[in-house]
Write an enzyme that holds these catalytic residues in place. Structure first.
Site, PDB file in Angstrom:
ATOM      1  N   HIS A  67       0.229  -9.478  -6.421  1.00 19.03           N
ATOM      2  CA  HIS A  67      -0.932 -10.021  -5.713  1.00 19.03           C
ATOM      3  C   HIS A  67      -2.204  -9.495  -6.339  1.00 19.03           C
ATOM      4  O   HIS A  67      -2.339  -8.302  -6.559  1.00 19.03           O
ATOM      5  CB  HIS A  67      -0.890  -9.625  -4.238  1.00 19.03           C
ATOM      6  CG  HIS A  67      -0.165 -10.633  -3.417  1.00 19.03           C
ATOM      7  ND1 HIS A  67      -0.767 -11.407  -2.464  1.00 19.03           N
ATOM      8  CD2 HIS A  67       1.119 -11.006  -3.436  1.00 19.03           C
ATOM      9  CE1 HIS A  67       0.123 -12.221  -1.928  1.00 19.03           C
ATOM     10  NE2 HIS A  67       1.280 -11.995  -2.492  1.00 19.03           N
ATOM     11  N   TYR A 197      -8.752 -11.245   5.228  1.00 21.13           N
ATOM     12  CA  TYR A 197      -9.341 -10.432   6.289  1.00 21.13           C
ATOM     13  C   TYR A 197     -10.354 -11.296   7.009  1.00 21.13           C
ATOM     14  O   TYR A 197     -11.336 -11.746   6.401  1.00 21.13           O
ATOM     15  CB  TYR A 197     -10.060  -9.220   5.692  1.00 21.13           C
ATOM     16  CG  TYR A 197      -9.178  -8.315   4.851  1.00 21.13           C
ATOM     17  CD1 TYR A 197      -8.338  -7.379   5.457  1.00 21.13           C
ATOM     18  CD2 TYR A 197      -9.201  -8.376   3.459  1.00 21.13           C
ATOM     19  CE1 TYR A 197      -7.539  -6.531   4.693  1.00 21.13           C
ATOM     20  CE2 TYR A 197      -8.408  -7.539   2.685  1.00 21.13           C
ATOM     21  CZ  TYR A 197      -7.581  -6.622   3.312  1.00 21.13           C
ATOM     22  OH  TYR A 197      -6.790  -5.784   2.559  1.00 21.13           O
ATOM     23  N   PRO A 289      -3.707   2.285   8.553  1.00 22.51           N
ATOM     24  CA  PRO A 289      -3.202   1.273   7.597  1.00 22.51           C
ATOM     25  C   PRO A 289      -4.253   0.253   7.155  1.00 22.51           C
ATOM     26  O   PRO A 289      -3.916  -0.725   6.519  1.00 22.51           O
ATOM     27  CB  PRO A 289      -2.052   0.598   8.360  1.00 22.51           C
ATOM     28  CG  PRO A 289      -2.281   0.891   9.782  1.00 22.51           C
ATOM     29  CD  PRO A 289      -3.145   2.105   9.895  1.00 22.51           C
ATOM     30  N   LYS A 293      -2.679   2.469   2.289  1.00 21.52           N
ATOM     31  CA  LYS A 293      -2.574   3.593   1.352  1.00 21.52           C
ATOM     32  C   LYS A 293      -1.433   4.566   1.669  1.00 21.52           C
ATOM     33  O   LYS A 293      -1.065   5.372   0.815  1.00 21.52           O
ATOM     34  CB  LYS A 293      -3.881   4.416   1.364  1.00 21.52           C
ATOM     35  CG  LYS A 293      -5.105   3.659   0.899  1.00 21.52           C
ATOM     36  CD  LYS A 293      -5.050   3.374  -0.575  1.00 21.52           C
ATOM     37  CE  LYS A 293      -6.303   2.708  -1.081  1.00 21.52           C
ATOM     38  NZ  LYS A 293      -6.084   1.935  -2.291  1.00 21.52           N
ATOM     39  N   TYR A 384      -9.384  -0.237  -3.965  1.00 21.99           N
ATOM     40  CA  TYR A 384      -8.470  -1.074  -3.186  1.00 21.99           C
ATOM     41  C   TYR A 384      -7.050  -1.001  -3.745  1.00 21.99           C
ATOM     42  O   TYR A 384      -6.069  -0.895  -3.011  1.00 21.99           O
ATOM     43  CB  TYR A 384      -8.996  -2.509  -3.230  1.00 21.99           C
ATOM     44  CG  TYR A 384      -8.278  -3.506  -2.351  1.00 21.99           C
ATOM     45  CD1 TYR A 384      -8.232  -3.342  -0.976  1.00 21.99           C
ATOM     46  CD2 TYR A 384      -7.694  -4.645  -2.900  1.00 21.99           C
ATOM     47  CE1 TYR A 384      -7.596  -4.273  -0.168  1.00 21.99           C
ATOM     48  CE2 TYR A 384      -7.058  -5.585  -2.102  1.00 21.99           C
ATOM     49  CZ  TYR A 384      -7.018  -5.390  -0.735  1.00 21.99           C
ATOM     50  OH  TYR A 384      -6.390  -6.309   0.057  1.00 21.99           O
TER      51      TYR A 384
HETATM   52  P1  FAD Z   1       7.951   8.029   7.094  1.00 27.15           P
HETATM   53  O1  FAD Z   1       8.120   6.728   6.439  1.00 27.15           O
HETATM   54  O2  FAD Z   1       7.454   8.065   8.511  1.00 27.15           O
HETATM   55  O3  FAD Z   1       9.330   8.796   7.001  1.00 27.15           O
HETATM   56  C1  FAD Z   1       9.545  10.014   7.689  1.00 27.15           C
HETATM   57  C2  FAD Z   1      11.034  10.117   7.994  1.00 27.15           C
HETATM   58  O4  FAD Z   1      11.308  11.380   8.592  1.00 27.15           O
HETATM   59  C3  FAD Z   1      11.492   9.067   9.000  1.00 27.15           C
HETATM   60  O5  FAD Z   1      12.596   8.363   8.476  1.00 27.15           O
HETATM   61  C4  FAD Z   1      11.843   9.861  10.243  1.00 27.15           C
HETATM   62  O6  FAD Z   1      12.904   9.271  10.971  1.00 27.15           O
HETATM   63  C5  FAD Z   1      12.235  11.198   9.651  1.00 27.15           C
HETATM   64  N1  FAD Z   1      12.103  12.346  10.558  1.00 27.15           N
HETATM   65  C6  FAD Z   1      11.119  12.572  11.464  1.00 27.15           C
HETATM   66  N2  FAD Z   1      11.324  13.738  12.084  1.00 27.15           N
HETATM   67  C7  FAD Z   1      12.462  14.257  11.564  1.00 27.15           C
HETATM   68  C8  FAD Z   1      13.178  15.452  11.814  1.00 27.15           C
HETATM   69  N3  FAD Z   1      12.774  16.345  12.734  1.00 27.15           N
HETATM   70  N4  FAD Z   1      14.300  15.688  11.102  1.00 27.15           N
HETATM   71  C9  FAD Z   1      14.744  14.776  10.160  1.00 27.15           C
HETATM   72  N5  FAD Z   1      14.099  13.623   9.906  1.00 27.15           N
HETATM   73  C10 FAD Z   1      12.956  13.385  10.590  1.00 27.15           C
HETATM   74  N6  FAD Z   1       1.259   2.057   3.561  1.00 27.15           N
HETATM   75  C11 FAD Z   1       1.016   1.497   2.343  1.00 27.15           C
HETATM   76  O7  FAD Z   1       0.919   2.252   1.348  1.00 27.15           O
HETATM   77  N7  FAD Z   1       0.880   0.149   2.177  1.00 27.15           N
HETATM   78  C12 FAD Z   1       0.977  -0.719   3.233  1.00 27.15           C
HETATM   79  O8  FAD Z   1       0.905  -1.951   3.043  1.00 27.15           O
HETATM   80  C13 FAD Z   1       1.201  -0.160   4.539  1.00 27.15           C
HETATM   81  N8  FAD Z   1       1.330  -0.967   5.641  1.00 27.15           N
HETATM   82  C14 FAD Z   1       1.700  -0.408   6.847  1.00 27.15           C
HETATM   83  C15 FAD Z   1       1.883  -1.237   7.939  1.00 27.15           C
HETATM   84  C16 FAD Z   1       2.265  -0.700   9.179  1.00 27.15           C
HETATM   85  C17 FAD Z   1       2.459  -1.624  10.339  1.00 27.15           C
HETATM   86  C18 FAD Z   1       2.458   0.708   9.308  1.00 27.15           C
HETATM   87  C19 FAD Z   1       2.903   1.323  10.619  1.00 27.15           C
HETATM   88  C20 FAD Z   1       2.270   1.550   8.228  1.00 27.15           C
HETATM   89  C21 FAD Z   1       1.883   1.001   6.986  1.00 27.15           C
HETATM   90  N9  FAD Z   1       1.693   1.816   5.866  1.00 27.15           N
HETATM   91  C22 FAD Z   1       1.368   1.268   4.652  1.00 27.15           C
HETATM   92  C23 FAD Z   1       1.898   3.283   5.991  1.00 27.15           C
HETATM   93  C24 FAD Z   1       3.295   3.691   5.501  1.00 27.15           C
HETATM   94  O9  FAD Z   1       4.293   2.928   6.141  1.00 27.15           O
HETATM   95  C25 FAD Z   1       3.524   5.187   5.754  1.00 27.15           C
HETATM   96  O10 FAD Z   1       2.402   5.894   5.277  1.00 27.15           O
HETATM   97  C26 FAD Z   1       4.804   5.671   5.070  1.00 27.15           C
HETATM   98  O11 FAD Z   1       5.937   5.252   5.792  1.00 27.15           O
HETATM   99  C27 FAD Z   1       4.805   7.207   4.973  1.00 27.15           C
HETATM  100  O12 FAD Z   1       6.022   7.598   4.370  1.00 27.15           O
HETATM  101  P2  FAD Z   1       6.642   9.020   4.726  1.00 27.15           P
HETATM  102  O13 FAD Z   1       7.897   9.116   3.943  1.00 27.15           O
HETATM  103  O14 FAD Z   1       5.611  10.075   4.585  1.00 27.15           O
HETATM  104  O15 FAD Z   1       6.948   8.965   6.296  1.00 27.15           O
END
Ligand code: FAD
Length: 387
Positions: A67, A197, A289, A293, A384
């Site tokens: 995109h 947007y 979001p 990022k 962006y």
């Molecule tokens: P998470 O994906 O939250 O993973 C953390 C993991 O730890 C989970 O699987 C959880 O179950 C596990 N966990 C929690 N506590 C424990 C525990 N005590 N013991 C063991 N496991 C545990 N970001 C982008 O870059 N681009 C986008 O387009 C974008 N769109 C988004 C749209 C939506 C609707 C949302 C909600 C978020 C979006 N984001 C986007 C943000 C992105 O999804 C998150 O920043 C990303 O998931 C972070 O990854 P992470 O691995 O840090 O955490």
């Protein structure tokens, strides 16, 4: 020991295995749950570079869509920014987060990694020593104490790891932006070629591609909104109004597969490490979001930490680990700054008082700068699609 099998934990685990460093991931949810949890979709060029360089991009290169354009619809018309020709001339790859997670789980297991699903970390101790411990609880309810050299807290915003940093050892700064979005997944193909947007007096609406069959939409809603109050008909009526379909043509409609309310909030811990604990992704810094990022930051930090751990464990070089926070925090803050700017770009205050009118005039001016000034467009494009 890696806590959490989201993008942060899984990229870190894969990179460590590739560097010959043993690691174990514990994840409190089931495999099916993490492989179906729809969240992000827009991957920055740097993210694609990291995944490609480490043999983790087969799925997204085969099935992701590139995109390169976003569009803004306002009272005064619509304009598009083709960012392939702006800033650093980079594009996004759209690939659903749950598909990326599924690929990363499969690759981690194929590389011989150990991943314990339905196993929650319930206690972390010994971070000041050289053999920290994580107490876990598995699906059978049994508790096990795990020992390792380091703990990577990749357990997201509600995880345990960030709470294991003692009071006073890190400062958490943050903000509730006072804005909520109803995040929707519609079983319908994208209606518009570009991310769109829509800035409307009734609130923001957004259209973002995900897959040929599924499109993500956002609607700004009141704080405290119950998603159940938004029937499919109400969602489509409001999307049509705010996306101004009477002027720009209809949306492809379909059943709403998922609806949830997101309160726009952000925070940053500083430092994002304590003793033998290193925080990665949402555990280190929650980002709204608004600029997509979060997953991109998580993967950037996972790469920095994997290289730092490999240097320490293979060559005894402590330097990169000591610098982990200092290396990541400037990039985290740049992403936070841009996300905050996007929130102000997309949301005008409701109300008729002088302050609301003043803030709406600033918002119109920001949009007008973006529409008319090549310098603004270049800077926008760089932030962006960058990280
Ligand atoms: P998470 O994906 O939250 O993973 C953390 C993991 O730890 C989970 O699987 C959880 O179950 C596990 N966990 C929690 N506590 C424990 C525990 N005590 N013991 C063991 N496991 C545990 N970001 C982008 O870059 N681009 C986008 O387009 C974008 N769109 C988004 C749209 C939506 C609707 C949302 C909600 C978020 C979006 N984001 C986007 C943000 C992105 O999804 C998150 O920043 C990303 O998931 C972070 O990854 P992470 O691995 O840090 O955490």
């Amino acid at each position: 020991m890696i806590l959490g099998a989201g993008p942060a934990g899984l990229v870190l685990g894969n990179l460590l295995l590739a560097a010959g460093v043993d690691c174990l991931i514990v994840e409190r949810q089931s495999r099916a749950h993490v492989e179906q949890r729809a969240r992000a979709g827009f991957l920055a060029a740097n993210t694609v570079r990291i995944l490609t360089a480490n043999g983790l991009a087969d799925g997204l290169l085969a099935n992701g869509q590139q995109h390169d354009t976003c569009a803004f619809r306002t009272d005064s018309g619509e304009f598009e920014l083709g960012y392939r020709d702006l800033g650093r001339r980079e594009v996004h790859t759209v690939y659903p987060q749950q598909d990326l997670v599924r690929d990363l789980v499969a690759e981690f297991l194929a590389r011989g990694g150990e991943l314990r699903f339905e196993t929650a970390a319930i206690g972390i101790s010994g971070l000041d020593g050289d053999r920290p411990e994580v107490l876990t609880q598995g699906p059978d309810g049994a508790r096990r104490l795990l020992h390792g050299r380091f703990v990577a807290g990749c357990d997201g915003r509600h995880g345990l790891a960030r709470t294991a940093i003692p009071e006073g050892a890190a400062r958490r700064t943050g903000r509730d932006h006072g804005v909520s979005w109803l995040a929707l997944l519609a079983a319908a193909p994208q209606s518009l070629a570009a991310v769109t947007y829509a800035v409307h007096q009734d609130g923001f609406a957004g259209h973002m591609a995900r897959t040929p069959q599924v499109t993500r939409y956002y609607l700004q809603v009141e704080h405290g909104t119950d998603p159940a109050d938004w029937t499919d008909d109400r969602v489509w009526d409001e999307l049509q109004l705010r996306m101004r379909t009477d002027q720009y043509g209809p949306l492809h409609q379909g059943p709403i597969l998922e609806r949830r309310v997101l309160n726009m909030a952000s925070d940053v811990l500083d430092p994002i490490q304590y003793g033998r604990l290193f925080l990665v992704g949402d555990a280190a810094s929650l980002i709204s979001p608004s600029a997509a990022k979060g997953a991109n930051l998580a993967i950037m930090e996972a790469e920095v930490l994997a290289q730092a751990l490999a240097s320490q464990l293979r060559n005894g070089d402590e330097g990169p680990l000591t610098r982990y926070s200092a290396d990541c925090l400037p990039r985290i803050w740049r992403a936070q700054e841009f996300s905050h700017w996007m929130i102000n770009l997309l949301h005008g205050p409701a109300g008729k008082d002088d302050e609301a009118a003043f803030l709406r005039a600033l918002q119109r001016t920001r949009l007008e700068n973006l529409r008319t000034s090549r310098r603004h467009q270049d800077q926008f494009a760089e932030q962006y699609v960058g990280i």
